[in-house]
Write an enzyme that holds these catalytic residues in place. Structure first.
Site, PDB file in Angstrom:
ATOM      1  CG  ASP A 111      -7.608  -7.214  -8.615  1.00  0.00           C
ATOM      2  OD1 ASP A 111      -6.476  -7.251  -8.098  1.00  0.00           O
ATOM      3  OD2 ASP A 111      -7.976  -7.986  -9.527  1.00  0.00           O
ATOM      4  CE  LYS A 160      -8.252  -8.612  -0.896  1.00  0.00           C
ATOM      5  NZ  LYS A 160      -8.652  -8.470  -2.299  1.00  0.00           N
ATOM      6  N   GLY A 175      -1.586  -8.272  -5.251  1.00  0.00           N
ATOM      7  CA  GLY A 175      -0.939  -7.109  -4.657  1.00  0.00           C
ATOM      8  C   GLY A 175      -1.926  -6.129  -4.058  1.00  0.00           C
ATOM      9  CG  HIS A 176      -3.139  -5.531  -0.587  1.00  0.00           C
ATOM     10  ND1 HIS A 176      -4.234  -5.988  -1.275  1.00  0.00           N
ATOM     11  CD2 HIS A 176      -3.025  -6.352   0.493  1.00  0.00           C
ATOM     12  CE1 HIS A 176      -4.767  -7.012  -0.639  1.00  0.00           C
ATOM     13  NE2 HIS A 176      -4.048  -7.248   0.439  1.00  0.00           N
ATOM     14  CD  GLN A 213      -5.228 -14.586  -4.225  1.00  0.00           C
ATOM     15  OE1 GLN A 213      -5.434 -15.083  -3.146  1.00  0.00           O
ATOM     16  NE2 GLN A 213      -4.016 -14.501  -4.722  1.00  0.00           N
TER      17      GLN A 213
END
Length: 431
Positions: free
Chosen positions: A13, A16, A40-41, A225
């Protein structure tokens, strides 16, 4: 021109998505090499928000090839839904700009059910904090040599034997847990339902990437991650089920280690984590709440509130070493604007003795006490800054001190979720 690997240098988190999107402008290929749809992104491009889980961040950029490598576990139905959602936002996705490794293992509904049952049945203090999306059980089946892989969908006549092998493990396990057994026909139907929608993207990714590399194409490897969630090098057992360190970019894509060039670690200007596990610098006061609110610290996929704390130089320094990080992209500096003072953890005390790493022992991790250095805050704003000249002097001092403590330079500085609000110190593709 170096190929670039992007990894999270904390517990994930770290932002990225934005950095990968920013770097993808210079890349030809963006490759996801591990994890699943449990991380998630969030990308913000020209005011439009895109939320991704499985698809590589480069998918929103025209003219880029996006690849899911063999190190990723793929939920085919989730992926189909994610493709449809992005198409509704105007993103073009087809076999010409998106590929999936033929040997990628698949996540099935039985994996999700087992994951959820285990987490819900676990007592307080032993919950891992899984997203219940089947990632761990799917990786278990991979190393247990009973996975159904993407290529198997192209050979329906061979599916029955593979399903029998899979259920020879899962049905006795389900009986022992008091769960109903699964009929082979149900698994077959689940797989064949997804097959026509996902098989067009299948390719021998290892060969494709090697050809592109030899042709001089620039490859950006995108991890999910963070390094501290690595199944070997993270805060075990409160980790993910795959190797998140930079070395897995090679094994998770089918390329040799020589294909990896510059390793860029992403780190927030403070620290967060989701779920259970040790967190030496965690804040349980109003400052921790303030950081979480300002930083919108909620999971992209789960909506879970993230735990927040001061920057932990011990952990980030350890990530720099275990992933061979060349430089850091420091994100969310603007969240610290206006604080009178900022604290940075420089080392720990373990049973009264100084220690400069996070120990591998779970019990020792729980006993470490952070030792802080206090740094004067700044009253000006860093939000939206695009050059060092836009930053308050004290903010620059904070960044420089972090560089000293972690043993790696800051290559990029992110000052908002917008892609253009980035200060480039060193271009990873030109290092």
């Amino acid at each position: 021109m170096a190929n670039v690997v992007v990894v999270g240098a904390q517990w994930g988190d770290e932002g990225k998505g934005k950095i990968v999107d920013w770097l993808s402008l210079e890349a030809d290929v963006v490759v996801r090499f591990q994890g699943g749809h449990n991380a998630g992104h969030t990308l913000v491009i020209n005011g439009v928000t895109y939320k991704l889980a499985l698809l590589p961040s480069g998918i929103v950029r025209p003219g880029k090839l996006s690849v899911i490598g063999n190190g990723v576990v793929v939920d085919p139905h989730f992926l189909i839904g994610e493709i449809e959602r992005l198409r509704e936002q105007g993103v073009e996705i087809g076999p010409d700009n998106f590929k999936i490794a033929e040997n990628a293992p698949l996540i099935l509904s039985l994996h999700r059910e087992l994951d959820a049952y285990r987490e819900e049945a676990a007592g307080n203090g032993v919950k891992i904090g899984t997203t219940k999306r089947g990632i761990g059980p799917a990786y278990e089946d991979k190393v247990g040599r009973r996975s159904v892989r993407l290529m198997d969908l192209a050979e329906p006549d061979t599916l029955d034997d593979k399903i029998t092998r899979l259920l020879a493990h899962h049905n006795p396990l389900r009986r022992g847990l008091g769960l109903p057994e699964i009929a082979p026909a149900a698994v077959r139907d689940e797989l064949l339902d997804a097959a026509p929608k996902i098989l067009p993207y299948m390719d021998a990714v290892w060969e494709l990437l090697e050809d592109l590399r030899r042709a001089g194409k620039r490859i950006l490897f995108e991890g999910a991650q963070g390094v501290l969630l690595d199944v070997d090098h993270g805060t075990y057992p409160y980790v993910t089920s795959s190797n998140t360190v930079s070395a897995s970019a090679a094994s998770g894509s089918g390329l040799g280690p020589g294909a990896i060039g510059y390793v860029l670690g992403i780190a927030k200007a403070y620290t967060t984590r989701v779920g259970g596990g040790p967190f030496p610098t965690e804040l349980h006061d109003e400052i921790g709440t303030l950081i979480g609110d300002r930083g919108h610290e909620f999971g992209t996929n789960t909506g879970r509130r993230r735990r927040c704390g001061w920057f932990d130089a011990v952990l980030t320094r350890q990530a720099v070493k275990t992933s061979g990080i060349y430089g850091i992209a420091l994100t969310k500096l603007d969240i610290l604007d206006g604080l009178d003072e900022i604290r940075v953890c420089t080392h720990y005390l373990l049973d009264g003795a100084r220690i400069d790493r996070l120990p591998a022992s779970q019990s020792a991790q729980a006993r470490v006490v952070p030792v802080y250095e206090t740094i004067e805050g700044w009253k000006g704003t860093t939000g939206g800054a695009r050059s060092w000249a836009d930053l308050p002097a004290q903010a620059i001092k904070y960044v420089r001190r972090i560089e000293e403590l972690i043993g790696a330079p800051v290559a990029l500085l992110s000052t908002s979720p917008e892609r253009d609000d980035t200060i480039l110190v060193r271009n990873p593709f030109e290092d």
